[in-house]
Motif scaffolding. Structure first.
Motif, PDB file in Angstrom:
ATOM      1  N   LEU A  17      -0.640 -38.250  21.687  1.00  0.00           N
ATOM      2  CA  LEU A  17      -1.900 -38.096  21.622  1.00  0.00           C
ATOM      3  C   LEU A  17      -2.127 -37.762  19.727  1.00  0.00           C
ATOM      4  O   LEU A  17      -2.823 -37.881  19.232  1.00  0.00           O
ATOM      5  CB  LEU A  17      -2.552 -36.785  22.115  1.00  0.00           C
ATOM      6  N   LEU A  18      -0.658 -36.864  19.886  1.00  0.00           N
ATOM      7  CA  LEU A  18      -1.859 -36.624  18.208  1.00  0.00           C
ATOM      8  C   LEU A  18      -1.475 -37.413  17.456  1.00  0.00           C
ATOM      9  O   LEU A  18      -2.108 -37.374  15.973  1.00  0.00           O
ATOM     10  CB  LEU A  18      -0.394 -35.022  17.857  1.00  0.00           C
ATOM     11  N   ILE A  19      -0.291 -38.845  17.428  1.00  0.00           N
ATOM     12  CA  ILE A  19      -0.067 -39.478  16.359  1.00  0.00           C
ATOM     13  C   ILE A  19      -1.321 -40.735  17.070  1.00  0.00           C
ATOM     14  O   ILE A  19      -1.674 -41.163  15.539  1.00  0.00           O
ATOM     15  CB  ILE A  19       1.059 -40.209  17.155  1.00  0.00           C
ATOM     16  N   GLY A  20      -2.141 -40.794  18.298  1.00  0.00           N
ATOM     17  CA  GLY A  20      -2.587 -41.619  18.156  1.00  0.00           C
ATOM     18  C   GLY A  20      -3.650 -41.183  17.761  1.00  0.00           C
ATOM     19  O   GLY A  20      -4.802 -41.564  16.646  1.00  0.00           O
ATOM     20  N   ILE A  21      -4.045 -40.280  17.477  1.00  0.00           N
ATOM     21  CA  ILE A  21      -5.718 -39.567  16.976  1.00  0.00           C
ATOM     22  C   ILE A  21      -5.294 -39.178  15.239  1.00  0.00           C
ATOM     23  O   ILE A  21      -6.483 -39.514  14.407  1.00  0.00           O
ATOM     24  CB  ILE A  21      -6.063 -37.517  17.720  1.00  0.00           C
ATOM     25  N   HIS A  22      -4.710 -39.357  14.695  1.00  0.00           N
ATOM     26  CA  HIS A  22      -4.000 -38.917  13.630  1.00  0.00           C
ATOM     27  C   HIS A  22      -4.310 -40.086  13.388  1.00  0.00           C
ATOM     28  O   HIS A  22      -5.416 -40.526  12.348  1.00  0.00           O
ATOM     29  CB  HIS A  22      -2.832 -38.645  13.082  1.00  0.00           C
TER      30      HIS A  22
ATOM     31  N   ARG B 222      -7.224 -41.608  10.691  1.00  0.00           N
ATOM     32  CA  ARG B 222      -7.415 -42.045   8.654  1.00  0.00           C
ATOM     33  C   ARG B 222      -7.804 -43.255   8.450  1.00  0.00           C
ATOM     34  O   ARG B 222      -8.183 -44.072   7.957  1.00  0.00           O
ATOM     35  CB  ARG B 222      -5.592 -42.402   8.847  1.00  0.00           C
ATOM     36  N   ARG B 223      -7.642 -44.535   9.886  1.00  0.00           N
ATOM     37  CA  ARG B 223      -8.649 -45.719   9.852  1.00  0.00           C
ATOM     38  C   ARG B 223      -9.813 -45.986  10.142  1.00  0.00           C
ATOM     39  O   ARG B 223     -10.467 -46.336   9.069  1.00  0.00           O
ATOM     40  CB  ARG B 223      -8.080 -46.366  11.180  1.00  0.00           C
ATOM     41  N   PHE B 224     -10.221 -44.269  10.926  1.00  0.00           N
ATOM     42  CA  PHE B 224     -11.852 -44.091  10.427  1.00  0.00           C
ATOM     43  C   PHE B 224     -12.116 -44.475   8.895  1.00  0.00           C
ATOM     44  O   PHE B 224     -13.236 -44.832   8.461  1.00  0.00           O
ATOM     45  CB  PHE B 224     -12.340 -43.658  11.355  1.00  0.00           C
TER      46      PHE B 224
ATOM     47  N   ARG C 118      -8.653 -37.984   2.408  1.00  0.00           N
ATOM     48  CA  ARG C 118      -8.057 -38.386   3.200  1.00  0.00           C
ATOM     49  C   ARG C 118      -7.952 -37.538   4.642  1.00  0.00           C
ATOM     50  O   ARG C 118      -8.543 -36.463   4.295  1.00  0.00           O
ATOM     51  CB  ARG C 118      -6.781 -37.768   2.805  1.00  0.00           C
ATOM     52  N   TRP C 119      -7.720 -38.253   5.402  1.00  0.00           N
ATOM     53  CA  TRP C 119      -7.814 -37.061   7.535  1.00  0.00           C
ATOM     54  C   TRP C 119      -6.935 -36.032   7.333  1.00  0.00           C
ATOM     55  O   TRP C 119      -5.194 -36.527   6.462  1.00  0.00           O
ATOM     56  CB  TRP C 119      -7.624 -38.483   8.003  1.00  0.00           C
ATOM     57  N   LYS C 120      -7.484 -35.232   7.538  1.00  0.00           N
ATOM     58  CA  LYS C 120      -6.433 -34.243   7.529  1.00  0.00           C
ATOM     59  C   LYS C 120      -5.922 -33.762   8.260  1.00  0.00           C
ATOM     60  O   LYS C 120      -6.480 -34.408   9.680  1.00  0.00           O
ATOM     61  CB  LYS C 120      -7.442 -32.802   7.304  1.00  0.00           C
TER      62      LYS C 120
ATOM     63  N   TRP D 132      -7.738 -31.351  11.392  1.00  0.00           N
ATOM     64  CA  TRP D 132      -8.723 -31.776  12.463  1.00  0.00           C
ATOM     65  C   TRP D 132      -8.383 -32.717  13.207  1.00  0.00           C
ATOM     66  O   TRP D 132      -8.523 -32.511  14.786  1.00  0.00           O
ATOM     67  CB  TRP D 132      -9.441 -32.875  11.634  1.00  0.00           C
ATOM     68  N   THR D 133      -6.618 -33.443  13.231  1.00  0.00           N
ATOM     69  CA  THR D 133      -6.322 -33.578  14.184  1.00  0.00           C
ATOM     70  C   THR D 133      -5.751 -32.819  15.541  1.00  0.00           C
ATOM     71  O   THR D 133      -6.541 -32.834  16.389  1.00  0.00           O
ATOM     72  CB  THR D 133      -4.720 -34.419  14.302  1.00  0.00           C
TER      73      THR D 133
END
Length: 349
Positions: free
Chosen positions: A79-84, A88-90, A102-104, A107-108
């Motif tokens: 779940l952590l990897i998927g949301i992170h 980032r792609r979003f 950069r996605w932090k 936030w994840t």
């Protein structure tokens, strides 16, 4: 001499300090109130710290099932990897024309923590709803003690067993047991229930020449006697303020009165039409108290000192002199109840 500027710089600080002091006083008052409620009222204490007792009771009995722990940990990592990765792609697609942000990782973690909180809250809400529905339909009290037993008979059966005990007593002694026994000075000794103990399956070394409250006898009467508890009144009191076991049944004073040993031949109005024992639903007395009799003629469910059954019964069950058990309606007139109460008044059928 102080300038006006000095006043304008000091007044806001004083106001802020006053507001802070007010908030502290309110917080302290709330804290003291909570402490008082928790220390004085047991329901508040259970609500605040009941979870600690629950964990202390449940955790020692729990075992760790490692495959489930590993599966849960793997699901959390995925779940952590998927949301992170999705975050980032979003941002990459959204900021394609501009400088990409950069996605932090923070936030994840916040999103995952929120999902877990919502999941736990959902489970808690389902459990809360289940418990509320259970409490609304349960026969157990919302708060307080209730006598729990593996009941194999209902109140009808309890009265039948008492009737059998009375019959066995009369076979041995030639009469019904006394409603209550007293010594030569009028001091109370024992109840009709105490005399029936061996025939109810209880064998206690009670000294009959001494009062039921005497130190030698008292420990026996501090026990609960299931044979005289009404299974239909499980949420009713079963011990008094002194710890004595209570009785949910009472004797007909006209037949089992003080120091009265009625013989079957004296019940000339008919055994099937004479009350011996009946249900009560208020002002219970200890089963060892010699003064455990009432007058059925006072009405059913009309007086706390009279006879009465559960609220939904519409009356009370009575053991008749012939051993039968009969439900008598609370609408029965006092004239009829008086006729059922007296053993030899000439008002039988």
């Amino acid at each position: 001499m102080m300038s006006s500027d000095s006043f304008t710089t000091e007044e806001p600080a004083a106001g802020a300090s006053s507001a802070l002091s007010g908030r502290r006083l309110i917080a302290m008052a709330c804290g003291v109130t909570v402490l008082v409620l928790v220390s004085v009222f047991e329901p508040a204490r259970v609500l605040a710290f009941g979870w600690v007792q629950f964990l202390a009771r449940v955790l020692p009995r729990m075992t760790v099932f490692w495959p489930s722990i590993l599966a849960g940990g793997l699901a959390l990592v995925l779940l952590l990897i998927g949301i992170h990765v999705s975050g980032r792609r979003f941002l990459r697609k959204r900021d394609a024309a501009d400088a990409p942000r950069r996605w932090k990782l923070r936030w994840t973690l916040v999103i995952v923590a929120g999902v877990l909180v919502l999941f736990a809250a959902g489970i808690g809400l389902v459990g809360l709803t289940h418990q509320v529905i259970w409490l609304m339909g349960s026969e157990e009290p919302l708060y307080g003690a209730a006598y729990k037993a593996d009941w194999t008979v209902d109140s009808h059966g309890q009265l039948q067993n008492v009737g059998l005990a009375i019959g066995n007593w009369s076979d041995a002694y030639g009469s019904l047991p006394p409603g209550g026994s007293f010594d030569e000075h009028g001091r109370p000794l024992h109840s009709w229930e105490t005399h029936l103990l061996p025939y109810l399956g209880y064998y206690a070394p009670i000294e009959r020449a001494l009062s039921w409250r005497h130190p030698e006898n008292k420990p026996h009467f501090l026990s609960v006697l299931p044979a005289v508890l009404n299974p239909d009144l499980r949420i009713a009191a079963f011990v008094d303020e002194n710890g004595f076991g209570l009785s949910h049944y009472s004797a007909n004073v006209h037949v089992l009165g003080p120091d009265t040993k009625t013989r079957w031949g004296q019940i000339t109005d008919g055994l099937a039409n004479t009350i011996l024992i009946g249900e009560v639903n208020d002002r219970f007395v200890p089963w060892g108290d010699p003064v455990n009799w009432r007058d059925p003629a006072r009405g059913i469910n009309r007086s706390p000192d009279g006879f009465g059954g559960p609220e939904s019964s519409g009356g009370a069950q009575f053991l008749m002199a012939d051993g039968s058990v009969r439900l008598v309606s609370e609408q029965t007139s006092r004239r009829v109840l008086s006729a059922l109460s007296t053993p030899a008044a000439g008002d039988g059928p």
